[in-house]
Each structure stands twice: as structure tokens, then as C-alpha cells.
Design a protein around this motif. Structure first.
Motif, PDB file in Angstrom:
ATOM      1  N   ARG A  47       0.830  -1.214   0.000  1.00 13.91           N
ATOM      2  CA  ARG A  47       0.000   0.000   0.000  1.00 13.91           C
ATOM      3  C   ARG A  47       0.862   1.261   0.000  1.00 13.91           C
ATOM      4  O   ARG A  47       2.038   1.232   0.363  1.00 13.91           O
ATOM      5  CB  ARG A  47      -0.917   0.012   1.234  1.00 13.91           C
ATOM      6  CG  ARG A  47      -2.025  -1.008   1.197  1.00 13.91           C
ATOM      7  CD  ARG A  47      -2.759  -1.068   2.522  1.00 13.91           C
ATOM      8  NE  ARG A  47      -1.921  -1.625   3.583  1.00 13.91           N
ATOM      9  CZ  ARG A  47      -2.302  -1.749   4.856  1.00 13.91           C
ATOM     10  NH1 ARG A  47      -3.490  -1.309   5.215  1.00 13.91           N
ATOM     11  NH2 ARG A  47      -1.489  -2.276   5.748  1.00 13.91           N
ATOM     12  N   ALA A  48       0.226   2.364  -0.358  1.00 14.59           N
ATOM     13  CA  ALA A  48       0.881   3.673  -0.336  1.00 14.59           C
ATOM     14  C   ALA A  48      -0.087   4.674   0.279  1.00 14.59           C
ATOM     15  O   ALA A  48      -1.309   4.578   0.074  1.00 14.59           O
ATOM     16  CB  ALA A  48       1.260   4.121  -1.743  1.00 14.59           C
ATOM     17  N   ARG A 101       5.801  -1.721  -4.314  1.00 11.86           N
ATOM     18  CA  ARG A 101       4.643  -0.855  -4.113  1.00 11.86           C
ATOM     19  C   ARG A 101       3.619  -1.086  -5.225  1.00 11.86           C
ATOM     20  O   ARG A 101       3.986  -1.326  -6.375  1.00 11.86           O
ATOM     21  CB  ARG A 101       5.083   0.607  -4.055  1.00 11.86           C
ATOM     22  CG  ARG A 101       4.005   1.566  -3.602  1.00 11.86           C
ATOM     23  CD  ARG A 101       4.460   3.015  -3.695  1.00 11.86           C
ATOM     24  NE  ARG A 101       5.416   3.369  -2.645  1.00 11.86           N
ATOM     25  CZ  ARG A 101       6.642   3.819  -2.874  1.00 11.86           C
ATOM     26  NH1 ARG A 101       7.071   3.948  -4.125  1.00 11.86           N
ATOM     27  NH2 ARG A 101       7.434   4.133  -1.880  1.00 11.86           N
ATOM     28  N   ILE A 102       2.351  -1.019  -4.931  1.00 12.74           N
ATOM     29  CA  ILE A 102       1.312  -1.310  -5.919  1.00 12.74           C
ATOM     30  C   ILE A 102       1.386  -0.354  -7.107  1.00 12.74           C
ATOM     31  O   ILE A 102       1.043  -0.720  -8.235  1.00 12.74           O
ATOM     32  CB  ILE A 102      -0.092  -1.252  -5.267  1.00 12.74           C
ATOM     33  CG1 ILE A 102      -1.168  -1.788  -6.218  1.00 12.74           C
ATOM     34  CG2 ILE A 102      -0.432   0.142  -4.799  1.00 12.74           C
ATOM     35  CD1 ILE A 102      -1.003  -3.221  -6.594  1.00 12.74           C
ATOM     36  N   ASP A 142       7.309   3.202  -9.474  1.00 14.98           N
ATOM     37  CA  ASP A 142       8.003   4.492  -9.333  1.00 14.98           C
ATOM     38  C   ASP A 142       7.757   5.385 -10.545  1.00 14.98           C
ATOM     39  O   ASP A 142       7.582   6.601 -10.416  1.00 14.98           O
ATOM     40  CB  ASP A 142       9.508   4.247  -9.169  1.00 14.98           C
ATOM     41  CG  ASP A 142       9.837   3.511  -7.879  1.00 14.98           C
ATOM     42  OD1 ASP A 142       8.951   3.459  -6.996  1.00 14.98           O
ATOM     43  OD2 ASP A 142      10.953   2.997  -7.756  1.00 14.98           O
ATOM     44  N   VAL A 143       7.732   4.797 -11.720  1.00 11.03           N
ATOM     45  CA  VAL A 143       7.581   5.606 -12.925  1.00 11.03           C
ATOM     46  C   VAL A 143       6.226   6.303 -12.963  1.00 11.03           C
ATOM     47  O   VAL A 143       6.091   7.392 -13.534  1.00 11.03           O
ATOM     48  CB  VAL A 143       7.787   4.733 -14.188  1.00 11.03           C
ATOM     49  CG1 VAL A 143       6.656   3.719 -14.332  1.00 11.03           C
ATOM     50  CG2 VAL A 143       7.899   5.590 -15.445  1.00 11.03           C
ATOM     51  N   GLN A 144       5.229   5.686 -12.337  1.00 12.92           N
ATOM     52  CA  GLN A 144       3.912   6.321 -12.310  1.00 12.92           C
ATOM     53  C   GLN A 144       3.953   7.596 -11.475  1.00 12.92           C
ATOM     54  O   GLN A 144       3.253   8.552 -11.778  1.00 12.92           O
ATOM     55  CB  GLN A 144       2.871   5.347 -11.753  1.00 12.92           C
ATOM     56  CG  GLN A 144       2.594   4.157 -12.656  1.00 12.92           C
ATOM     57  CD  GLN A 144       1.627   3.175 -12.014  1.00 12.92           C
ATOM     58  OE1 GLN A 144       2.017   2.327 -11.203  1.00 12.92           O
ATOM     59  NE2 GLN A 144       0.370   3.290 -12.372  1.00 12.92           N
ATOM     60  N   THR A 166      -3.706  -5.190   2.714  1.00 16.50           N
ATOM     61  CA  THR A 166      -2.738  -5.009   1.629  1.00 16.50           C
ATOM     62  C   THR A 166      -3.003  -5.939   0.446  1.00 16.50           C
ATOM     63  O   THR A 166      -2.439  -5.755  -0.627  1.00 16.50           O
ATOM     64  CB  THR A 166      -1.300  -5.221   2.152  1.00 16.50           C
ATOM     65  OG1 THR A 166      -0.375  -4.711   1.204  1.00 16.50           O
ATOM     66  CG2 THR A 166      -1.015  -6.700   2.385  1.00 16.50           C
ATOM     67  N   GLU A 167      -3.859  -6.939   0.640  1.00 14.28           N
ATOM     68  CA  GLU A 167      -4.197  -7.812  -0.486  1.00 14.28           C
ATOM     69  C   GLU A 167      -5.007  -7.066  -1.548  1.00 14.28           C
ATOM     70  O   GLU A 167      -5.054  -7.481  -2.700  1.00 14.28           O
ATOM     71  CB  GLU A 167      -4.962  -9.033   0.010  1.00 14.28           C
ATOM     72  CG  GLU A 167      -4.127  -9.954   0.894  1.00 14.28           C
ATOM     73  CD  GLU A 167      -4.709 -11.345   0.978  1.00 14.28           C
ATOM     74  OE1 GLU A 167      -4.666 -12.058  -0.042  1.00 14.28           O
ATOM     75  OE2 GLU A 167      -5.220 -11.709   2.056  1.00 14.28           O
ATOM     76  N   PHE A 168      -5.658  -5.999  -1.138  1.00 14.48           N
ATOM     77  CA  PHE A 168      -6.327  -5.116  -2.087  1.00 14.48           C
ATOM     78  C   PHE A 168      -5.613  -3.766  -2.051  1.00 14.48           C
ATOM     79  O   PHE A 168      -6.206  -2.729  -1.777  1.00 14.48           O
ATOM     80  CB  PHE A 168      -7.802  -4.958  -1.737  1.00 14.48           C
ATOM     81  CG  PHE A 168      -8.616  -6.195  -1.969  1.00 14.48           C
ATOM     82  CD1 PHE A 168      -8.639  -6.798  -3.213  1.00 14.48           C
ATOM     83  CD2 PHE A 168      -9.350  -6.760  -0.944  1.00 14.48           C
ATOM     84  CE1 PHE A 168      -9.393  -7.950  -3.432  1.00 14.48           C
ATOM     85  CE2 PHE A 168     -10.094  -7.898  -1.145  1.00 14.48           C
ATOM     86  CZ  PHE A 168     -10.121  -8.502  -2.398  1.00 14.48           C
ATOM     87  N   SER A 169      -4.315  -3.801  -2.325  1.00 20.06           N
ATOM     88  CA  SER A 169      -3.479  -2.616  -2.162  1.00 20.06           C
ATOM     89  C   SER A 169      -3.947  -1.442  -3.006  1.00 20.06           C
ATOM     90  O   SER A 169      -3.918  -0.291  -2.566  1.00 20.06           O
ATOM     91  CB  SER A 169      -2.024  -2.952  -2.511  1.00 20.06           C
ATOM     92  OG  SER A 169      -1.494  -3.860  -1.594  1.00 20.06           O
TER      93      SER A 169
END
Length: 1157
Positions: free
Chosen positions: A141-142, A174-175, A178-180, A511-514
Motif C-alpha cells: 500500500r501507499a 509498491r502497488i 516508481d515511474v507512475q 494489503t491484499e487489495f493494495s
């Protein structure tokens, strides 16, 4: 395809239990040892801050050239209370430190030069950092998604968002890649040193904490959680501003940032996945087998689609009857439970009330034929709350949520009896603390499995290891989400094959649905980030963010100054000494329960005590680990004089009243307060006095009259040779909670309070057979009591049962009349008995002429029990659903002001056997004096239906009037009529009355008119929203009755017991009719109210104890008060029976051939 089986959903009334008053009075002729005195040292002032303390060392690092005065000021700064020397008393020391803190911290601040513009504090610089999560390999998650970052950056500092830059620590798991983040203008860097605000989800590693920044994450520190105190120490030492997401709340006090629903959703999907494997290992193929774990789907929508697909398969092809009905039990009603139920509702299902579970079990027995090819096409769900899991240990009390949270020791677990035997799966969604009874213990599960319980698995979404479900003794991981627990061997296994139940206990389910969890979380957090990123001082922030700040500039903020006080109370506290505050002459026990920490009420309470010059010692503290959970603290409060102590108590009471809540306004109770007896420190030598001793177990309402009666024995009764020298009786009242016992004996001489957990006495048989003590109780002789018969006889002791009012006084009055008739060669032709606890005529000021001193639920349910009796030789059976319709009026000539009605009371025939009149009496009838015929109309309308009502499940709450109209529609009262009724004013009731009559809901117009009057009195006609805690028609009627039909100050209750016995004689003498009546009213003495019910239950039990002490009861074993040696006791000084001497109003009459003699 096999034959379809339709299992019942709701067809019978819920589980019912008759409310009875109980008191146990063991006669113990031995002294009870007092608690040995303890020493309690009181430490002096603590040492100065050592050179290695965080405050001093950080000050030296910042000011290497500080002057000697400055250095001295720093060296005298206040040390954190948790750094005290070993042996220092944490609470007295925290009081000293608190008074010392302001001056000490000020000395540090004023002695240190102010920071320059180039200082390393970066608060408010508009640069936000996003941490890479390191707590768990599965944490993806973030706190903010790229879309949230884009919106913040597009606004920019110049356009008012307060965010100039966002630096994201790189993460390959992370879901969102980084490029996003780069694509929307974020910077990717491990170095967050330029950031003034750094945010994450879970706690970062200690070495990742940078000084003089603001941090936002779930810290789990605000309740002094022991495992997280090193993190808080690091925060304080590095002068970090810590904002805890858990503490950000709206105006209604509810959390704004949480993942609960995602935990529930993932937890149930994962469990269904494992359930398919488990059923396969048991030999059954089910659609669940094709479902994957939550993280295996690219989105929540995809996971839901998979659940819907297996639901369609179940609806089409069904499930094997050998494993049906499949019943899912959900504990709790919060976000976690709602999320789990959301997934469950995607399957074909029916929800049933807890009381209907036995019916499903009966259907299971019918469907599980070895050769059956039947299929079942739905699952069943049942949502239970704490009222379904526990019941008061005192049977005279009903469940009360506030009381349960404050005193869980007063309750015993019943989940394993009422719910678990019918569950296929338990989905545990409710937080548990160790002070509460367990949901399911190892021993209970072992017994359930021996009895053939269908339980297959546990989904412990709370992941409360070794907690409410005792055998869930380890957590599981997303990659290995299950273990199998075998209760036969008390062992855990990693496979699905073999005996036992499967258990899921993953602690990172959201976190399974991050992706969706991060989007949901960021939607809310992004609203606060700009303010947090631009604020240089706390005062620049809105109040809801200031309240979420635990630490700032190296100090705890004012709302969290209680944490140092709490830190040393999180350990196991030793047994409390007799006097914890030796420097104070007077003390009292104070219990606080409610939202002590999330509403910061603990601060206010401690401030009140200290400001008034009092002191406190924290005896016990149980802290809810979720902001929605209530906490409990028990303080001994001391003062030098009673005036100061009473001033503190008054101020605490005012604080509690201000936060007591309002059910009508849908405000929950935030703070409950209980005050113990004010004691003067000293020793109590009363136990050393000579005389007999009686132990009373319990501290309910019935105990005080019993204690008063026994303690005043020498003032009421004459001494004679048959008393066996019992002398003055000393009474010991023992309760689970000592202050309750102290309140019970307040003002009673020759009485002592004691704390005792009856559960510590392994079984009653040992008390009887080994200690050889007599026992008196108002309880019925049930199977468990009957088992003590042999051991009691062998030990030579008497267990006198049913020594209360009903049963109790009714036995004694009946047997006296019957034995007298038999002694005169008469035969009992008819026996009728009426008994009830009612409001006095002056207090019966509502249409039902009834009031409650407890929850109405138990009384209403008792009125739904079936009954059987004999009338003129015919056995009459009354179905529980028709009981209210069988109500009859009763008029007593000697009590013309009483307009009474009676209902048959369960099984009257057994009393014919007990009294020895079954063969001779053509009528044996026992009745309860309780409700009017209006209740039958309410039953027909549907108000006693305990099933969840669809109208009460909607987001928009209906009004009472809307709901009443809906019930009328369901009763087939015409829509036109109900529409007219909903629109007319309060004075136009004729249409409703005619409708009630036309559909047969009322016998006559008078009852219909009374029904309408009652509807208005209860507020069922009002345009007021129904509270959210009402989910059924039964909840609605109970809530209204509890509010509108409670006793108010100085209102009296009464007890009326009336017997009629018709005697015929074979020698031609005329038939006689005998009557005996007991009438007792509640009383108020010295400002203390005592109910008639308490008097008439407590005094007979005390009389039984007295007769045993005087050796006037010779029979041993388990007995009832049916013998003359009990119902014709010794005389008092005034030559009266004990009942009359104590003030009971009794009257007896006899008629012979219509002539009163």
C-alpha cells in the motif's frame, strides 16, 4: 441435479430465558482471614537527568558552546517518567514530575539560543516525502497514489495546496510503480532529508526517523502500547512532530482514516478459498474450491466477480446436504464485519437471528441422510454482538453494554452454548481484551467437537493471537494463510488433512487489495496533506489535526501527557495493598470506563484529582486497542479530608454527566463513572468479634436486605435454648468487585465486604462435601443442583433451594394452607396462585400499568413462553405465541383499587406433584401478574418479531411513524387506511381503531382504544428517527419501553402474591375457600431505595440461613421450603414470624358456604 432442499430461515421465536432473582447465602461458620498488611514505600524526588538522557544529550549536541548556566539548566531538565530509577513508584512519581515539568522544560528552552533561518527544522517547507514500506514483504500500500500526488502538485504552493514537491522513496513492490509517480511530477529518491513532512502506512524503522520533521503513519503509541514505546522515545529524542492517522477524527468523533472494510473483504475471500480445500479433504467438492485468494486478483472488482461466479454455481447446482446448512457467524457490526458481510452477501444467502440457529440445526439432522442426494442452494449468516456472547452472572440482571464494558467480570460466556454449536464458520471481526470472557476456549471447543459441532473453520480477521479464540495461538501469513487446530491433541498442523478446524489469522489483510485500499486511504489523507506540509506551528492547523499530533518539538502534546503515567501500568500489576495512598487519610475507589484516550477524558479526570489537592493510584487499566473500543481504568483516589475527596467525586461526576451520551440524539456514552465507598484509613477489627458468620455471595439488590436482616438478628429475635448459642451474626458480603460489596454493606453494623471470584471455587460440590457448609439459594432445583444431593447427605449438610419469592414464599404459603387442610381430613379441589412484581398503584401511570427496573427484553420474552395447567380436570396447553391472548382479568375484593391481569406461568402441573395434590385437585393453575391485553395486540402487529427488518437496514433511518405504517402494511391493514393514518393529526384515531377491530387484532373497541393510546405514549407515532442500534421490530419496542416505562426517582414497586385454595370434605362438611395474600411495597430509608422484589427475595434467603444456624432444619441434602420446620419458624420477641416481624403485609381469609370466617 439432486432434489432441492429449502431450509427454514425464520420460523420460531428467538432463544428465550425466564428472568429470575437469585441469591446464594452459604452459612460459613469459620472466620475469613483478612488481607495481610502490605508495606508501600513512597519514593522521594527523583535524580537529576543523567548525562546520557535524550534531552540533555540532544541539548549538548545542539549547543556545544552553551554557557555553564545553560548547561546547568539543561542538566536539571525533567527526565521522562519511564526513565525513573528501578523501584520508584510510577504514579506518585508521575505526579511529582508533572508539577515539576513546566519549570524544567522552560529552563531548557529559555537557556538555549533560538534557531536561525538556516536551522535544520524543515516544518512547513511544502516538501512531502513518501516512505518505502519495510514492515512486511507483502505491504504494497501507499499513503498517496500517483493521482493524489498529481492533484497536490498541480495546485502547487503558489495556488494554495501547500505542496511544492513530493519525493518518493523507490520501491519495487509498491502497488504503484516508481515511474507512475515520476510521470505526475514526483521525484524518486531514497534521501528524504529535504522533506518537512514524511508520510507512510506502517511504522518505519527507527533509523529512518529524521530529526525535526513531521511524520504521519499508524504509530500505535497513543495508548502507551508497550511494544511501540521505543518508537515514541525516538520520536521525542529527535524532536519529531508525530501525527497518528488513527487519531484523525471527524466532528462526530469517528475515525476518518482506516482500512477495516478491506480487512473484512480480504479475510472472507481468503477464508472461502481455504474452505473449499478443507471441504475437499473431508470428501466434499464445493464451488469454493475454484476461488483464489484476494491478492490473486488484479482488483477488488475482479475478486468480487469471482465470488459472484461461485455464488451462481451454488444457486444453480447447490451444495451437498452432508455439509449443510452452512452457517457463517459474524462477530461485531463494525467496519471489519461490514466488509466481510459485503462479500458474503454476494453469495445466495439468508440472515437469521441468533435465536433461530437451533432451528437450522434441526433441519441439518433431517437433511444429513447417508444416501441423500438433496442439495442446498444457499448459505446462512448470523451477526452476533456482545449480548449474544455473554450473560450476567447474576440472573436477576439483564445484559447492559455499558456495564459489560465497565465490569466484564460480572458476566459469563455463553457463545459456546448459544451460538458456536450451530456454526460452520466463525468470522471474528470484534476486538477483544483480556479482561473480557473469551469467545471460545480450548476446553469449550473440545466439548463442542465431542458433541458433533459442525464447525469447520475460523477466520480471525482481528488476528488477536491467544485472545478471544484461545486456540488461535499464532498468526499466519498471506503465503500460508491457514493452520489446522486439532482439539483432540491440542496441536497445530500446517496441512488441511485430519481432525479439527482450519484457522486463518493474517495480520495484514488490507494489503491484499493494495490498489483500492491505497485509493480509499489517499482520498481522505490528501485532504490533510497540504495543511500538514505548510504548517510551521501546530496552531496553524485545524483542531482535528492538532488533536492527532502526539508529539511536537521533543515533547508530548497536552492531550497525550497521560502516556508517561500509563507506561508503567501496562505491566501485570500485583495484588493491590489495602491502602495504596498511605499519606492520605481518606480514599475511595473510582472506576472510569468509556473513550478515555481517544476522547482524551483521562487527562481531564487526572487533572481534576490533582488540581483539587488529591492523589491517585492506578490500580488497573485495560486499554482498547482501537479508537472505537472503550477503555477501563480503576483508580484509588485519596485526600487529606472528606471535603476535598467529596469535591473530587462531585467534579468527576460532573465530567461523566457531561459525556454520558443521549440515545435519542444518537450520541453514545463517552464516559461512565462508578464511585466506591469513602473509607477512612485504618484497620477493621470487626472480624475478630465472636459469633456466627454468614457469607453472602453477590452484591445485587437482593443482598442488602438479607445482610441487614442477619446483622440485626439479635435486635429482632429472642434468644432461647434452641438457638445453639449463635450469638451476634457477622455478615460477609463477597462480590467479584469489592466496591460493590462495600456499597451493599454501607451503614450495616457487623458486616464486612470482601472481594471473591466465585469461579475460583472449582465446583460447588467441593464447597459442600469438603468444607461441609450449608447453602441457601433462591435458585431453582435444576439438574446441576440435584447432582449434589448425595454428596450433601454424606457430608451432613443442607442445601436449601428455592428460598426466595417465586419460588420461595409461594411454596411456604401454599404448603401451610394445604397441610392445614389435610390435617383436617380435607382434600384440595382447586389450587390457584398469582404472583407478580408490579409498579405500585401510584406509579402505574401509563397505559400498560407496568414499569421496568431492568431491560424489557427478558420480560417480554418470558411472556412468549408456552404454558400448561389443569382446569376443572382438563389439561390446557397454551402456545407461546398465544400466551398474551390468554390474559385474564383478576379482581380481588380486598384490593379494589388494583386492576390486575394474569397470564399462565409455564408448567403448573409440576407444582401439583410438588405439593402432593395432583391426584385430588381438578384445578392447578399458577399465573404471572404482569401485562395487559394490549400486549397481545402488539404481538399481532409484529412488534415482537426479532428478525432483522429490511426497513431498518437502510442507510436512511425511518421514523417511528414510518415503521409503524410498514408493520400495518405487513399485517394486511389496508394501504389506504395506513396512508390516511400517517397523515392525520393525533386526535383522529377512529380509523385506526376500526382497522384494528376489523382484522381481529383487538377483542373489543376498548382494547383497541387503549392500544392506540399506548402507541402514542411509547412514541411509536412520532416523526423521530429510530436509532441505528435498532435492527428489528423487537429492538424498537424494547427501546421505546425502556425509555418510556422506567421507574423514576422515588417511584415504588410492589410485590403481590395471592393464593386461593378450595377444600372439600368427604364427610359432608361444607366446601371451604381459603385465601392468603402477601402485599409488599418498595421503601426508601435514609435516602436509600429498596425494591419490594429485593425485600421479598433477600429476606426469605436470610431466614433460611438463620434457621440453619439455629439447627431448626434437620433434613439433609437438597431440599425446598415445603416442610413445617421451614414455613413455621421460631417466634420473634414480639411473638411474630420473621416475615411479619420484618414488616411484610400478609392476610389470610377462609370462607365456608359463602360465609367469611
Amino acid at each position: 441435479m439432486g432434489e432441492r432442499t429449502n431450509l427454514p430461515t425464520v420460523a420460531t421465536p428467538p432463544y428465550t430465558a425466564t428472568l429470575q432473582l437469585h441469591i446464594a447465602v452459604p452459612v460459613l461458620l469459620v472466620a475469613v482471614a483478612s488481607t495481610p498488611p502490605r508495606t508501600n514505600s513512597c519514593p522521594g524526588p527523583g535524580p537529576a537527568t543523567p548525562p546520557s538522557s535524550p534531552v540533555a544529550s540532544s541539548a549538548r549536541r545542539r549547543h556545544p558552546t552553551a554557557s555553564g548556566a545553560a548547561a546547568a539548566a539543561v542538566s536539571k531538565s525533567r527526565i521522562p517518567p519511564w526513565k525513573l530509577e528501578a523501584g520508584a513508584h510510577p504514579f506518585l512519581e508521575s505526579l511529582r514530575l508533572r508539577l515539576h515539568s513546566a519549570a524544567c522544560y522552560d529552563s531548557v528552552v529559555v537557556s538555549v539560543p533560538r534557531r536561525s533561518e538556516n536551522s535544520d527544522t524543515l516544518l512547513g517547507n511544502g516538501v512531502v516525502g513518501i516512505l518505502a514500506e519495510t514492515a512486511n514483504m507483502w505491504e504494497r500500500r501507499a499513503p498517496l497514489t500517483p493521482s493524489h500526488c498529481a492533484r497536490l502538485l498541480l495546485g502547487g504552493g503558489k495556488r494554495g495546496t501547500g505542496v511544492n514537491r513530493i519525493i518518493v522513496q523507490p520501491s519495487t513492490k509498491r502497488i504503484h510503480h516508481d515511474v507512475q509517480y515520476e510521470d505526475v511530477g514526483c521525484e524518486i529518491s531514497k534521501d528524504l532529508s529535504e522533506c518537512g513532512l514524511i508520510i507512510g502506512i506502517k511504522q518505519p524503522k527507527l533509523e529512518m526517523i529524521l530529526p525535526h520533521r513531521a511524520y504521519g503513519f499508524f504509530s500505535h503509541t497513543h495508548k502507551a502500547q508497550k511494544e511501540n514505546m521505543p518508537l515514541l522515545d525516538e520520536i521525542l529524542e529527535k524532536r519529531v512532530s508525530l501525527f497518528d492517522y488513527e487519531l484523525i477524527a471527524g466532528d462526530d468523533g469517528k475515525r476518518l482514516l482506516a482500512f477495516g472494510k478491506f480487512a473484512g473483504r480480504a479475510g472472507l475471500i481468503d477464508f472461502l478459498h481455504g474452505l473449499g480445500q478443507r471441504y475437499l479433504s473431508l470428501g466434499y467438492s464445493t464451488p469454493f474450491l475454484s476461488l483464489g485468494q484476494s491478492h490473486m486478483y488484479p482488483s477488488l472488482a475482479a475478486a468480487k466477480a469471482a465470488v459472484i461466479a461461485i455464488g451462481e454455481e451454488i444457486a444453480t447446482f447447490g451444495l451437498p446436504s452432508g455439509i449443510c446448512p452452512i452457517v457463517f457467524v459474524f462477530t461485531g457490526t463494525g467496519n471489519v464485519s461490514q466488509g466481510a458481510q459485503e462479500i458474503f452477501k454476494l453469495l445466495p444467502h439468508s440472515f437469521v437471528d441468533a435465536g433461530k440457529l437451533p432451528e437450522l440445526s434441526a433441519a441439518r439432522s433431517l437433511s444429513q441422510h447417508p444416501q441423500s442426494s438433496k442439495r442446498v442452494f444457499q448459505l446462512y449468516g448470523c451477526v452476533v454482538s456482545s449480548r449474544d456472547m455473554v450473560t450476567p452472572k447474576d440472573p436477576t440482571r439483564c445484559f447492559n453494554k455499558a456495564d459489560y464494558y465497565a465490569h466484564p467480570e460480572h458476566y459469563k460466556p455463553v457463545f459456546h452454548e448459544r451460538i458456536a454449536p450451530y456454526a460452520s464458520a466463525i468470522v471474528n471481526c470484534m476486538y477483544w481484551e483480556r479482561r473480557f470472557p473469551r469467545l471460545l476456549s480450548i476446553d469449550q471447543l473440545q466439548q463442542l467437537m465431542k458433541n458433533g459441532c459442525p464447525l469447520v473453520g475460523i477466520s480471525d480477521i482481528t488476528c488477536d493471537i491467544g485472545g478471544s479464540i484461545e486456540f488461535v495461538n499464532k498468526s499466519t501469513s498471506i503465503e500460508r494463510p491457514f493452520f489446522r487446530y486439532d482439539p483432540c491433541t491440542n496441536s497445530c498442523h500446517d496441512d488441511m488433512e485430519g481432525n479439527g478446524v482450519i484457522c486463518l489469522a493474517v495480520d495484514i489483510l488490507p494489503t491484499e487489495f493494495s490498489k483500492e485500499a491505497s485509493q480509499h486511504f489517499g482520498d481522505i489523507l490528501s485532504k490533510f496533506v497540504a495543511r500538514l506540509a505548510s504548517a510551521k506551528e501546530l496552531l496553524e492547523l485545524p483542531s482535528h489535526l492538532r488533536k492527532a499530533c502526539i508529539a511536537h518539538a521533543g515533547r508530548l502534546t497536552s492531550l497525550y501527557e497521560y502516556i508517561p503515567r500509563m507506561r508503567k501500568t501496562m505491566i501485570e500489576l500485583p495484588p493491590a495493598p489495602t491502602n495504596l495512598l498511605p499519606d492520605k487519610k481518606y480514599n475511595s475507589l473510582v472506576s472510569l470506563s468509556g473513550h478515555l484516550f481517544d476522547k482524551f477524558l483521562i487527562n481531564e479526570a487526572l487533572d481534576i484529582i490533582e488540581t483539587a489537592g488529591g492523589s491517585f493510584h492506578l490500580i488497573r487499566c485495560d486499554v482498547g486497542q482501537s479508537i472505537d473500543d472503550m477503555s477501563y481504568s480503576e483508580l484509588e483516589v485519596g485526600a487529606d479530608d472528606t471535603a476535598t475527596l467529596y469535591k473530587i467525586i462531585d467534579s468527576l461526576t460532573s465530567l461523566a454527566n457531561a459525556h454520558h451520551g443521549d440515545p435519542n440524539a444518537r450520541r453514545e456514552i463517552e464516559l461512565s463513572l462508578k464511585i466506591g465507598k469513602v473509607n477512612e484509613c485504618g484497620t477493621d477489627d470487626s472480624m475478630a468479634k465472636e459469633g456466627s458468620k454468614v457469607l453472602i455471595l453477590g452484591a445485587g439488590r437482593v443482598c442488602r436486605p438479607a445482610a441487614e436482616f442477619l446483622a440485626s438478628y439479635s435486635n429482632i429475635f429472642s434468644s432461647n435454648a434452641n438457638d445453639h448459642g449463635i450469638g451476634q451474626i457477622h455478615v460477609i458480603v463477597a462480590s467479584l468487585y469489592q466496591k460493590d460489596a462495600e456499597e451493599t454493606i454501607d451503614g450495616i453494623r457487623n458486616a464486612t465486604a470482601a472481594q471473591l471470584d466465585v469461579a475460583d471455587i472449582k465446583n460447588l460440590s467441593n464447597l459442600v462435601s469438603q468444607m461441609k457448609k450449608h447453602l441457601v439459594t433462591a435458585s431453582y432445583v435444576d439438574e446441576s443442583m440435584s447432582k449434589l444431593e448425595q454428596s450433601a447427605e454424606v457430608a451432613g449438610v443442607t442445601i436449601l433451594c428455592e428460598m426466595g419469592l417465586d419460588p420461595g414464599i409461594d411454596h411456604m404459603m401454599s404448603m401451610k394452607m394445604i397441610d392445614e387442610a389435610h390435617s383436617r381430613k380435607g382434600k384440595i379441589k382447586s389450587f390457584t396462585s398469582f404472583c407478580g412484581g408490579l409498579p405500585s398503584p401510584a406509579s402505574a401511570n401509563n397505559p400498560l400499568a407496568y414499569k421496568f427496573s431492568w431491560s424489557p427484553a427478558g420480560a417480554i420474552r418470558a411472556g412468549r413462553n408456552p404454558a400448561v395447567y389443569k382446569f376443572h380436570g382438563e389439561i390446557i396447553h397454551v402456545d407461546g405465541d398465544k400466551l398474551y391472548e390468554s390474559a385474564k382479568r383478576l379482581r380481588l375484593p380486598e384490593l379494589p383499587a388494583f386492576a390486575l391481569e394474569h397470564l399462565p406461568n409455564r408448567n403448573s402441573l409440576m407444582y401439583g406433584d410438588l405439593y402432593g395434590i395432583s391426584k385430588e385437585a381438578s384445578t392447578v393453575y399458577r399465573a404471572t401478574l404482569r401485562f395487559s391485553e394490549i400486549m397481545a395486540t402488539f404481538a399481532k402487529i409484529g412488534f415482537f418479531d426479532a428478525a432483522s427488518h429490511p426497513l431498518l437496514q437502510q442507510t436512511t433511518r425511518p421514523t417511528y411513524r414510518d415503521f409503524l405504517v410498514e408493520l400495518f402494511n405487513a399485517c394486511n391493514i389496508s394501504t389506504t387506511a395506513t396512508k390516511e393514518y400517517s397523515e392525520v393529526s393525533g386526535g383522529q384515531d377512529g380509523e385506526l381503531i376500526s382497522r384494528l377491530l376489523s382484522f381481529g387484532h383487538c377483542k373489543d373497541k376498548e382494547i383497541a382504544a387503549k392500544t392506540v393510546k399506548t402507541i402514542k405514549f411509547l412514541g411509536l407515532y412520532e416523526e423521530t428517527e429510530i436509532p441505528e442500534n435498532c435492527s428489528s421490530a423487537f429492538d424498537v419496542i424494547c427501546q421505546r419501553m425502556e425509555q418510556r416505562m422506567a421507574y423514576i426517582h422515588n417511584e415504588q414497586d410492589m410485590v403481590l402474591l395471592h393464593h386461593e385454595v378450595e377444600v372439600e370434605y368427604p364427610d359432608g362438611r361444607p366446601t371451604e375457600k381459603h385465601q392468603a395474600t402477601l402485599l409488599e411495597f418498595g421503601k426508601v430509608e435514609n435516602g436509600r431505595p429498596t425494591t419490594a422484589m429485593a425485600l421479598t427475595v433477600g429476606i426469605p434467603a436470610a431466614i433460611g440461613a438463620l434457621l440453619l444456624l439455629q439447627n431448626k432444619i434437620q433434613k439433609k441434602g437438597v431440599i425446598r421450603p415445603l416442610e413445617p420446620e421451614i414455613y413455621i419458624p421460631g417466634k420473634c420477641k414480639s411473638n411474630q414470624t420473621p416475615l411479619v416481624a420484618y414488616g411484610y403485609r400478609t392476610q389470610q381469609r377462609r370462607w365456608v358456604a359463602d360465609t367469611c370466617v
